[in-house]
Write an enzyme that holds these catalytic residues in place. Structure first.
Site, PDB file in Angstrom:
ATOM      1  N   ASP A  35     -30.820  21.836  27.688  1.00 22.95           N
ATOM      2  CA  ASP A  35     -29.982  21.790  28.896  1.00 22.95           C
ATOM      3  C   ASP A  35     -28.879  20.736  28.807  1.00 22.95           C
ATOM      4  O   ASP A  35     -28.313  20.320  29.812  1.00 22.95           O
ATOM      5  CB  ASP A  35     -30.856  21.565  30.139  1.00 22.95           C
ATOM      6  N   HIS A 239     -11.848  19.166   5.193  1.00 23.08           N
ATOM      7  CA  HIS A 239     -12.361  18.957   6.548  1.00 23.08           C
ATOM      8  C   HIS A 239     -13.712  18.234   6.521  1.00 23.08           C
ATOM      9  O   HIS A 239     -14.653  18.601   7.220  1.00 23.08           O
ATOM     10  CB  HIS A 239     -12.448  20.288   7.308  1.00 23.08           C
ATOM     11  N   ASP A 256      -8.308  10.996   8.752  1.00 18.34           N
ATOM     12  CA  ASP A 256      -7.500  11.928   9.546  1.00 18.34           C
ATOM     13  C   ASP A 256      -8.097  11.901  10.945  1.00 18.34           C
ATOM     14  O   ASP A 256      -9.207  12.401  11.159  1.00 18.34           O
ATOM     15  CB  ASP A 256      -7.578  13.326   8.923  1.00 18.34           C
ATOM     16  N   ASP A 267      -2.283  13.615  15.779  1.00 10.39           N
ATOM     17  CA  ASP A 267      -2.939  14.065  14.548  1.00 10.39           C
ATOM     18  C   ASP A 267      -2.359  13.270  13.378  1.00 10.39           C
ATOM     19  O   ASP A 267      -1.313  13.624  12.846  1.00 10.39           O
ATOM     20  CB  ASP A 267      -2.687  15.577  14.390  1.00 10.39           C
ATOM     21  N   HIS A 346      -3.251  23.238   1.014  1.00 12.12           N
ATOM     22  CA  HIS A 346      -2.941  23.605   2.403  1.00 12.12           C
ATOM     23  C   HIS A 346      -1.445  23.545   2.624  1.00 12.12           C
ATOM     24  O   HIS A 346      -0.688  23.165   1.726  1.00 12.12           O
ATOM     25  CB  HIS A 346      -3.701  22.717   3.392  1.00 12.12           C
ATOM     26  N   HIS A 350       1.813  21.980  10.974  1.00 12.62           N
ATOM     27  CA  HIS A 350       1.475  22.972  12.010  1.00 12.62           C
ATOM     28  C   HIS A 350       2.040  22.462  13.327  1.00 12.62           C
ATOM     29  O   HIS A 350       2.271  21.247  13.489  1.00 12.62           O
ATOM     30  CB  HIS A 350      -0.055  23.152  12.114  1.00 12.62           C
ATOM     31  N   HIS A 357      -3.977  22.308  16.397  1.00 15.46           N
ATOM     32  CA  HIS A 357      -3.206  23.368  15.728  1.00 15.46           C
ATOM     33  C   HIS A 357      -2.640  24.197  16.882  1.00 15.46           C
ATOM     34  O   HIS A 357      -3.281  25.117  17.379  1.00 15.46           O
ATOM     35  CB  HIS A 357      -4.102  24.212  14.812  1.00 15.46           C
ATOM     36  N   GLU A 380       2.360  16.816   6.713  1.00 19.68           N
ATOM     37  CA  GLU A 380       1.133  16.273   6.135  1.00 19.68           C
ATOM     38  C   GLU A 380       0.832  16.761   4.728  1.00 19.68           C
ATOM     39  O   GLU A 380      -0.210  17.368   4.485  1.00 19.68           O
ATOM     40  CB  GLU A 380      -0.049  16.590   7.056  1.00 19.68           C
ATOM     41  N   TYR A 384      -5.267  16.419  -3.838  1.00 19.20           N
ATOM     42  CA  TYR A 384      -6.733  16.287  -3.854  1.00 19.20           C
ATOM     43  C   TYR A 384      -7.211  16.630  -5.254  1.00 19.20           C
ATOM     44  O   TYR A 384      -7.236  17.810  -5.623  1.00 19.20           O
ATOM     45  CB  TYR A 384      -7.360  17.223  -2.813  1.00 19.20           C
ATOM     46  N   ARG A 402      -3.781  12.155   1.689  1.00 24.43           N
ATOM     47  CA  ARG A 402      -2.932  12.901   2.632  1.00 24.43           C
ATOM     48  C   ARG A 402      -2.220  11.859   3.494  1.00 24.43           C
ATOM     49  O   ARG A 402      -2.802  10.831   3.837  1.00 24.43           O
ATOM     50  CB  ARG A 402      -3.755  13.859   3.506  1.00 24.43           C
ATOM     51  N   GLU A 404      -0.028  11.962   7.040  1.00 24.10           N
ATOM     52  CA  GLU A 404       0.329  12.892   8.113  1.00 24.10           C
ATOM     53  C   GLU A 404       0.952  12.149   9.290  1.00 24.10           C
ATOM     54  O   GLU A 404       0.368  11.205   9.823  1.00 24.10           O
ATOM     55  CB  GLU A 404      -0.935  13.625   8.600  1.00 24.10           C
TER      56      GLU A 404
HETATM   57  N1  GLY Z   1      -6.676  17.292  11.590  1.00 22.45           N
HETATM   58  C1  GLY Z   1      -6.435  18.612  11.196  1.00 22.45           C
HETATM   59  C2  GLY Z   1      -5.150  18.771  10.542  1.00 22.45           C
HETATM   60  O1  GLY Z   1      -4.587  17.808  10.075  1.00 22.45           O
HETATM   61  O2  GLY Z   1      -4.590  19.829  10.519  1.00 22.45           O
HETATM   62 MN    MN Z   2      -2.679  18.217  11.040  1.00 25.25          MN
HETATM   63 MN    MN Z   3      -4.836  15.826  10.658  1.00 29.29          MN
END
Ligand code: GLY
Ligand code: MN
Ligand code: MN
Length: 435
Positions: A35, A239, A256, A267, A346, A350, A357, A380, A384, A402, A404
């Protein structure tokens, strides 16, 4: 968000709806276990149009309806339940404080909706997000069909609400940008705090705690997504959210993380050496990613199209990988073949907004969308290099990087809202040395 701005959004949407009706439910509660529930977060479309953050609510927009165009179904006031689970606005409060023309108890939804759907030609609704609610909406429309012989017109068309609404959400107003800058500032401060707190031997979750502490102490109760805190090899898992490994001397830490303020996300990603000093290999790859990021950010300006930052990043990364002999061959061939994909898997950004996103089309027809003022994107790029990456010398293994930032398209170019966290090698080393 001010009532005036919310009313303006509803008006803009209704002007495009003709004789339609829009049905916008908020998110359902989700059980975590038995619950206990996950923290409630309103549906972005619903909150964008209403500013109302309670669960169990549905907004209805009916342009031109003489008795009122903006109707809300919500939980009734209930002293006992409010003692247990918190205050409720109730239908009266929604009219008074949220500008609804009319409001009803959520328990009356099935009774009232068929009448509201009568004689409306189109239903604007996001089918497919919640199949249980989809069935209810279809049930109301089907129920009306029984009344056709009595002269009632049944809606003849379902239109995806997102088609109109998500294009509105793509362009951020001055008020929205103000909230997003605040989310960016808090998130940037959290990254600085993480850099200062980092030491070899600490656990990834100890650094996550620093981030969350900084978010919450500034009023951002929820992160915009689960923070990624990955040391060494974990930085190569895009991720990674386990955040439970020890931080090793000589390795990098990729973070991140961004918070959410009033349902608007930041982000940010930064990558830095756990011991405060970049090694020569880490420096070479880090500066390559940074060059790619700066080249990509430079492409975010009105008139350029959505893919230009990605193309710029790919060009810089591929040339650099060739220079470092991580890729071998001819530059144009390598770009054409997408050779970088083994170490950069990637895209470069975005849309960013209420959803991390965010909504909004990336292509119109076959053509990439052109940047216009008010759009917000992330930039970003990364690299890797997991252990055992074929054809890559061992000295590069387990380096995941990365960088970003969040970038607003302005009339003249762009504004980076996340510049509060250092990102050059020298700036990062100086900050960490002073901690
Ligand atoms: N934190 C997810 C991305 O960078 O797209
Ligand atoms: Mn992002
Ligand atoms: Mn991110």
């Amino acid at each position: 968000m001010q009532q005036k701005e919310l009313a303006g959004r509803r008006r803009t949407l209704m002007q495009q709806m003709g004789d339609g009706i829009a049905i916008i439910p908020t998110n359902p509660h989700h059980l975590r276990n038995r619950d206990t529930e996950f923290p409630f977060r309103p549906d972005s479309d619903f909150f964008y149009l209403t500013g109302f953050a309670e669960p169990e609510a549905v907004a209805i927009l009916i342009p031109g309806r003489p008795q009122g165009e903006f109707i809300v179904f919500c939980r009734e006031r209930d002293p006992t339940k409010e003692t247990w689970t918190g205050r409720r606005a109730g239908p009266e409060g929604v009219i008074e404080r949220f500008g609804a023309d009319d409001a009803f108890p959520i328990a009356d939804l099935d009774d009232i909706m068929p009448g509201l759907l009568e004689n409306r030609a189109k239903v604007f609704y996001s089918l497919g997000a919640d199949s249980e609610f989809d069935q209810r909406v279809l049930g109301w429309v089907n129920g009306l069909r029984a009344k056709v012989r009595a002269g009632v017109h049944v809606p003849s068309e379902f239109v995806d609400l997102g088609h109109l609404l998500h294009d509105m959400r793509l362009f951020k107003s001055a008020a929205e940008l103000k909230v997003m800058r605040r989310a960016a500032d808090i998130s940037a401060a959290a990254h600085v705090r993480a850099m200062r707190a980092c030491r070899p031997g600490k656990m990834e979750y100890e650094i996550e705690a620093e981030l969350r502490h900084e978010f919450i102490r500034n009023g951002a109760r929820l992160p915009a997504y689960e923070p990624i805190v990955g040391g060494g090899a974990n930085g190569c898992i895009l991720h990674y959210v386990d955040n439970n490994a020890v931080l090793n001397d000589g390795e990098l830490l990729l973070i991140d993380a961004g918070c959410e303020i009033d349902c608007y996300a930041a982000d940010i990603t930064r990558t830095f050496p756990i011991n405060g000093r970049f090694s020569p290999e880490q420096t070479a790859l880090y500066e390559l990613v940074l060059d790619a990021q700066l080249a990509a950010i430079d492409k975010v300006r009105p008139g350029n199209h959505w893919n230009e930052p990605h193309e710029a990043a790919v060009r810089v990364l591929t040339a650099g990988l060739l220079r470092l002999r991580i890729l071998k061959g001819e530059l144009t061939d390598l770009i054409e073949q997408g050779a970088y994909r083994s170490v950069y898997m990637h895209r470069t950004g975005h849309w960013l907004g209420m959803d991390v996103h965010d909504v909004g089309e990336y292509k119109l027809g076959d053509a990439w969308r052109v940047f216009e003022p008010g759009m917000v994107t992330t930039v970003e790029p990364g690299l890797y290099i997991a252990a055992g990456t074929p054809g890559v010398a061992k000295k590069w293994w387990n380096i995941g990087i990365r960088i970003e930032d969040n970038v607003v398209v302005t009339r003249r170019g762009h504004e980076v809202t996340t510049g509060g966290v250092p990102k050059t090698v020298a700036q990062i080393e100086t900050l960490m040395a002073s901690a």
